[in-house]
Design a protein around this motif. Structure first.
Motif, PDB file in Angstrom:
ATOM      1  N   SER A 158      25.071 -29.017   6.249  1.00  0.00           N
ATOM      2  CA  SER A 158      24.077 -28.334   7.061  1.00  0.00           C
ATOM      3  C   SER A 158      22.857 -29.238   7.226  1.00  0.00           C
ATOM      4  O   SER A 158      22.436 -29.910   6.274  1.00  0.00           O
ATOM      5  CB  SER A 158      23.671 -27.006   6.429  1.00  0.00           C
ATOM      6  N   SER A 160      19.181 -26.309  13.939  1.00  0.00           N
ATOM      7  CA  SER A 160      20.051 -26.242  12.761  1.00  0.00           C
ATOM      8  C   SER A 160      21.487 -26.513  13.187  1.00  0.00           C
ATOM      9  O   SER A 160      21.972 -25.946  14.179  1.00  0.00           O
ATOM     10  CB  SER A 160      19.979 -24.869  12.082  1.00  0.00           C
ATOM     11  N   VAL A 161      22.161 -27.373  12.439  1.00  0.00           N
ATOM     12  CA  VAL A 161      23.560 -27.712  12.704  1.00  0.00           C
ATOM     13  C   VAL A 161      24.340 -27.531  11.399  1.00  0.00           C
ATOM     14  O   VAL A 161      23.974 -28.107  10.374  1.00  0.00           O
ATOM     15  CB  VAL A 161      23.713 -29.150  13.227  1.00  0.00           C
ATOM     16  N   THR A 162      25.397 -26.741  11.452  1.00  0.00           N
ATOM     17  CA  THR A 162      26.243 -26.489  10.276  1.00  0.00           C
ATOM     18  C   THR A 162      27.687 -26.803  10.634  1.00  0.00           C
ATOM     19  O   THR A 162      28.190 -26.324  11.656  1.00  0.00           O
ATOM     20  CB  THR A 162      26.133 -25.035   9.806  1.00  0.00           C
ATOM     21  N   ARG A 163      28.314 -27.591   9.775  1.00  0.00           N
ATOM     22  CA  ARG A 163      29.711 -27.975  10.005  1.00  0.00           C
ATOM     23  C   ARG A 163      30.514 -27.713   8.736  1.00  0.00           C
ATOM     24  O   ARG A 163      30.079 -28.072   7.642  1.00  0.00           O
ATOM     25  CB  ARG A 163      29.801 -29.458  10.389  1.00  0.00           C
ATOM     26  N   LEU A 172      31.900 -25.570  13.877  1.00  0.00           N
ATOM     27  CA  LEU A 172      30.605 -26.203  14.151  1.00  0.00           C
ATOM     28  C   LEU A 172      29.679 -25.144  14.738  1.00  0.00           C
ATOM     29  O   LEU A 172      30.024 -24.485  15.721  1.00  0.00           O
ATOM     30  CB  LEU A 172      30.773 -27.372  15.121  1.00  0.00           C
ATOM     31  N   SER A 173      28.518 -24.977  14.118  1.00  0.00           N
ATOM     32  CA  SER A 173      27.541 -23.996  14.568  1.00  0.00           C
ATOM     33  C   SER A 173      26.222 -24.698  14.859  1.00  0.00           C
ATOM     34  O   SER A 173      25.722 -25.469  14.029  1.00  0.00           O
ATOM     35  CB  SER A 173      27.341 -22.910  13.506  1.00  0.00           C
ATOM     36  N   ILE A 174      25.653 -24.436  16.030  1.00  0.00           N
ATOM     37  CA  ILE A 174      24.392 -25.047  16.458  1.00  0.00           C
ATOM     38  C   ILE A 174      23.410 -23.921  16.813  1.00  0.00           C
ATOM     39  O   ILE A 174      23.757 -23.005  17.566  1.00  0.00           O
ATOM     40  CB  ILE A 174      24.590 -25.974  17.673  1.00  0.00           C
TER      41      ILE A 174
END
Length: 270
Positions: free
Chosen positions: A13, A46-49, A194-196
């Protein structure tokens, strides 16, 4: 039953934020920034992978393998009985076809010695006379004739038919690796998401009033695959999906000296 299973997962994250302000009540007027005007803005990203992988391998125990063999044999018997007709007549035709094909390949094969050919012809004579050869003779003839059939370069359909006959009147060797992984099954799956998220807000304040706005944008993506391998067959499925949302909010207020304040606001979402 022997089973091996494993799974792994990981996630990363990253978040970044930026804020800025400008102007003030006592600032001097400029072309880009009038006197008495103040602005403020902020944005956050915020970027979560994340990834997840699973693997499972299972092999049946000897009891399960025997049960599978009995089930296959039962199905073969049912198929044979469903054909109808004269079973003895069908056996005679299969026996004759086996004798003719074997005799032709033996006589044409140049790698066999004379003594080998004589021994193999003796085996065929026993089969022709209806005698039941010993297990050792069946295994020896099946191993030798399997190599002869390979060297004969028969068409695929004829080769398959002869292999079936050879399994009826002899004992051909099992294919290499047929028992090492018999009944084994393996499944594997992998998914990656992948969440942006982007959030922002700003405010402008002047002598006449203020304007504020904020927005939020999110996007989620998922991709992956799953595969299953068993009984010589493989199935592979893929997954891919995406979703995006955007919301926006705007409000404005104004106030005049010597008079009551008035305000208005509006919301938009997409």
């Amino acid at each position: 039953m022997l089973a091996i299973a494993g799974s792994s997962a990981s996630a990363t994250s990253l978040t970044a934020a930026l804020a800025a302000t400008g102007g003030g009540a006592g600032a001097s007027a400029t072309r880009d920034q009038p006197a008495g005007r103040r602005t403020a803005a902020a944005i956050e990203v915020s970027v979560t992978r994340s990834t997840a992988t699973t693997l499972a391998i299972a092999t049946p125990n000897p009891r399960d393998t025997l049960a599978g063999g009995l089930k296959s044999l039962d199905a073969s018997l049912d198929h044979l009985l469903a054909k109808g007709g004269d079973a003895s007549g069908s056996d005679k035709l299969d026996r004759l076809q086996f004798l003719l094909d074997s005799l032709q390949m033996i006589l044409k094969d140049r790698d066999l010695s004379s003594s080998d050919k004589i021994a193999m012809l003796g085996y065929l004579a026993d089969v022709a006379g209806g005698k039941e050869p010993a297990d050792g003779a069946k295994a020896a003839f099946g191993a030798a004739m399997s190599k002869v059939a390979d060297r004969a370069n028969l068409p695929p359909d004829r080769a398959a038919d002869y292999r079936g006959l050879l399994g009826t009147f002899a004992a051909p060797p099992e294919p290499a690796g047929a028992t090492s992984g018999a009944g084994a099954a393996a499944t594997i799956s992998r998914a990656e998401s992948l969440s942006i998220s982007i959030k922002g807000a700003f405010e402008v304040v002047t002598d006449q009033g203020s304007v504020t706005a904020d927005f939020e944008f999110t996007q989620e993506m998922v991709a992956g695959f799953s595969a299953a391998i068993g009984d010589g067959a493989a199935e592979v499925a893929t997954l891919s999906a995406a979703r995006s949302t955007l919301s926006f909010h705007l409000s404005a207020n104004s106030a005049y000296r010597g008079g009551p304040g008035a305000g208005s606001s509006c919301d938009r979402a997409a």
